[in-house]
Design an enzyme around this catalytic site. Structure first.
Site, PDB file in Angstrom:
ATOM      1  N   GLU A 103       0.616  -1.042  -0.287  1.00  0.00           N
ATOM      2  CA  GLU A 103       0.031   0.084   0.285  1.00  0.00           C
ATOM      3  C   GLU A 103       1.255   1.350  -0.166  1.00  0.00           C
ATOM      4  O   GLU A 103       1.780   1.292   0.658  1.00  0.00           O
ATOM      5  CB  GLU A 103      -1.081  -0.155   0.504  1.00  0.00           C
ATOM      6  CG  GLU A 103      -2.186  -1.583   1.336  1.00  0.00           C
ATOM      7  CD  GLU A 103      -2.873  -1.145   2.367  1.00  0.00           C
ATOM      8  OE1 GLU A 103      -3.862  -0.137   2.637  1.00  0.00           O
ATOM      9  OE2 GLU A 103      -2.168  -1.576   3.400  1.00  0.00           O
ATOM     10  N   HIS A 146      -5.514 -12.243   5.383  1.00  0.00           N
ATOM     11  CA  HIS A 146      -4.942 -11.955   3.248  1.00  0.00           C
ATOM     12  C   HIS A 146      -4.491 -13.015   2.846  1.00  0.00           C
ATOM     13  O   HIS A 146      -4.299 -13.256   1.992  1.00  0.00           O
ATOM     14  CB  HIS A 146      -5.390 -10.478   3.523  1.00  0.00           C
ATOM     15  CG  HIS A 146      -6.327  -9.666   3.304  1.00  0.00           C
ATOM     16  ND1 HIS A 146      -7.556  -9.441   3.835  1.00  0.00           N
ATOM     17  CD2 HIS A 146      -6.204  -8.472   3.819  1.00  0.00           C
ATOM     18  CE1 HIS A 146      -8.359  -9.041   4.585  1.00  0.00           C
ATOM     19  NE2 HIS A 146      -7.673  -7.418   4.747  1.00  0.00           N
TER      20      HIS A 146
END
Ligand code: NAP
Length: 489
Positions: A210, A234
């Site tokens: 990110e 995830h």
């Protein structure tokens, strides 16, 4: 098919940023079953109309194409209701029962989008109010607990009052179209399966990068960190999707059984591997989008002496016949050089070289998860290299990297069903395929727990400047195996 969807935490960040826009998209696409009620629950004193206004005002922050027109919102808003409840007060659940028992909706979905500390209480009180009958489905957000013991405590409380088939543990990565495509690529095609193994694959890299920092969620993130926020759920789910055996059919338990086997086969941590194969970092001030940005410890809501990691890089192996000896690298972090989630499957080099080929991994399959959604197959092709030699034109064979690039957004349109939309529709329809079973989740916690324990007493996370790819120790870790991260090749 009538449904009631109760959104505990109906005024929270997740509800207005993700869930309401996803429900609206489902409504716009005509896939939300008719005769539904969506009931937001929180402690503010709001009427139905005030709640509708609140949601409408927040839709203005949604990207243009996904924003409702006033007419569309009017129709959608007729489904929206609000109930004031303090979820920590048992008496308040009687009012919820009153609302739900006004009619006999075929399905009742309770979406628990509140702090994890409330999960157990909510589930117990739902049962105490007699709301845990067979038509009820409960959706639990991640992170479910903060370690193995707390995860087990929640799952055990849930298991006392609901059957496993009523419990939808959400991992929104599983709802992403790109992850559906990973399953389709592996199990809908015969092409890759014969080479999807240790004999042909040298290493697999999973990156969830990110470029944003912690934004407004500093206080939450400081209690959580990258390992709990991204790796335990995830990243490990992606690892399962890429490494699992073909399931015997497409039913939820067949898929979850295979994912569980992968988690059980992950190499346990040892004191040596905890030192060599796990890197954690924390961003310091740096640059993002060409502007100076503060370091993690200067973010709002973050402890100025925080030891919370904003970056994790791990190396592991899967101890089974298919994967023995193949390193799997996982890397995730905030404030990295770009927003990029991808899985890279690196194939072994040719056994005998007859060309002068560029160094590095030449054959790789890249599964792009975000921002792009697609597949790239990297290969070498012959580029003609015309040279003058002694006045004569000669041709020397030279190989150049090329790639087959499949962009699913271009092929299928970027207006495809988003992750939360898909998952919410699955809950209403009772499809569990893309949700996580309690044993999978516990196994994932069991595997990450030695890292959590070790990091409590070590020297703290390594600093890295915002806008870079994390601490240099992450590149050093992978270089020790003779490989490098995708962007360094
Ligand atoms: P949030 O912005 O703090 O919202 C929490 C919501 O719960 C608010 O509507 C709040 O309303 C309500 N609430 C809190 N205590 C309550 C109580 N005692 N009784 C009734 N309502 C109560 O949190 P969030 O970011 O939306 O996160 C919610 C959950 O989703 C968390 O488990 C989080 O880990 C998970 N999650 C969030 C995101 C995200 O992007 N935000 C992503 C993945 C997972 P009042 O305080 O007004 O009552």
């Amino acid at each position: 098919m009538s449904f009631d969807l109760v959104l505990f935490g109906g005024t929270g960040d997740l509800a207005w940023r993700k869930l309401m826009p996803a429900l609206f998209q489902a409504f716009r696409h005509g896939s939300l079953p008719p005769d539904g009620r969506i009931v937001g629950v929180a402690r503010d004193d709001l009427s139905d109309d005030q709640y509708r206004e609140l949601i409408q005002s927040r839709f203005s922050a949604v990207e243009g194409a996904k924003r409702p027109s006033p007419e569309e919102f009017k129709k959608f808003a007729s489904m929206l209701h609000y109930l004031r409840m303090d979820l920590s007060k048992p008496d308040d659940y009687a009012r919820l029962a009153g609302l739900l028992n006004q009619r006999d909706a075929k399905t009742v979905v309770m979406y628990v989008a509140t702090a994890p500390a409330l999960f157990t209480q909510v589930v117990e009180q739902i049962a105490a109010a007699g709301l845990n009958g067979p038509r009820t489905r409960i959706v639990l957000e991640k992170p479910l607990g903060h370690d193995l013991a707390s995860n087990r405590a929640i799952n055990s409380a849930v298991g006392k009052v609901l059957e496993e088939k009523q419990v939808f543990r959400i991992d929104h990565y599983l709802g992403k179209p790109s992850v559906q495509n990973l399953f389709a690529m592996r199990f809908g095609n015969a092409l890759f399966e014969p080479i999807w193994r240790r004999e042909h694959i040298s290493n697999i890299q999973i990156t969830i990068a990110e470029d944003l920092g912690v934004e407004k969620r500093g206080a939450f993130y400081d209690q959580t960190g990258a390992l709990r926020d991204m790796v335990q759920n995830h990243a490990l789910q992606l690892l399962c999707a890429v490494a699992m055996e073909p399931p015997i059919n497409a039913h939820a338990d067949a898929i979850r059984d295979e994912k569980l086997k992968v988690l059980r086969a992950l190499k346990p941590w040892t004191p040596e591997s905890l030192g060599l194969h796990a890197v954690r970092g924390q961003y310091t001030a740096g640059t993002a989008y060409g502007e100076r940005v503060p370091g993690y410890r200067d973010e709002a809501g973050v402890n100025p002496d925080s030891r919370t990691e904003t970056f994790v890089a791990l190396r592991t192996e899967i101890a089974n016949w298919r994967w023995a000896g193949v390193p799997f690298y996982i890397r995730t972090g905030k404030r990295l050089a770009s927003r990029d989630a991808r899985i890279e499957v690196n194939f072994r080099p040719t056994p005998h070289a007859i060309y002068r080929a560029p160094a590095g991994n030449v054959n790789k399959l890249v599964i792009n998860l975000q921002p792009k959604d697609g597949l790239e197959l990297h290969m070498l092709a012959q580029a003609q290299d015309n040279r003058q030699r002694n006045g004569h034109q000669s041709s020397a064979a030279q190989l150049a990297p090329v790639q087959l690039d499949l962009d699913f957004d271009k092929r299928f349109g970027s207006e495809r069903v988003g992750a939360y939309e898909r998952l919410l529709l699955d809950v209403i329809d009772g499809r569990l395929n893309l949700f996580v079973r309690s044993d999978e989740q516990e196994e994932a916690w069991r595997w990450v727990e030695p890292l959590i324990d070790n990091w409590e007493s070590d020297g703290g996370p390594r600093p890295y400047a915002a806008g870079t790819w994390g601490p240099s120790a992450s590149s050093a870790m992978i270089a020790r195996d003779g490989f490098s991260w995708g962007e360094e090749q």
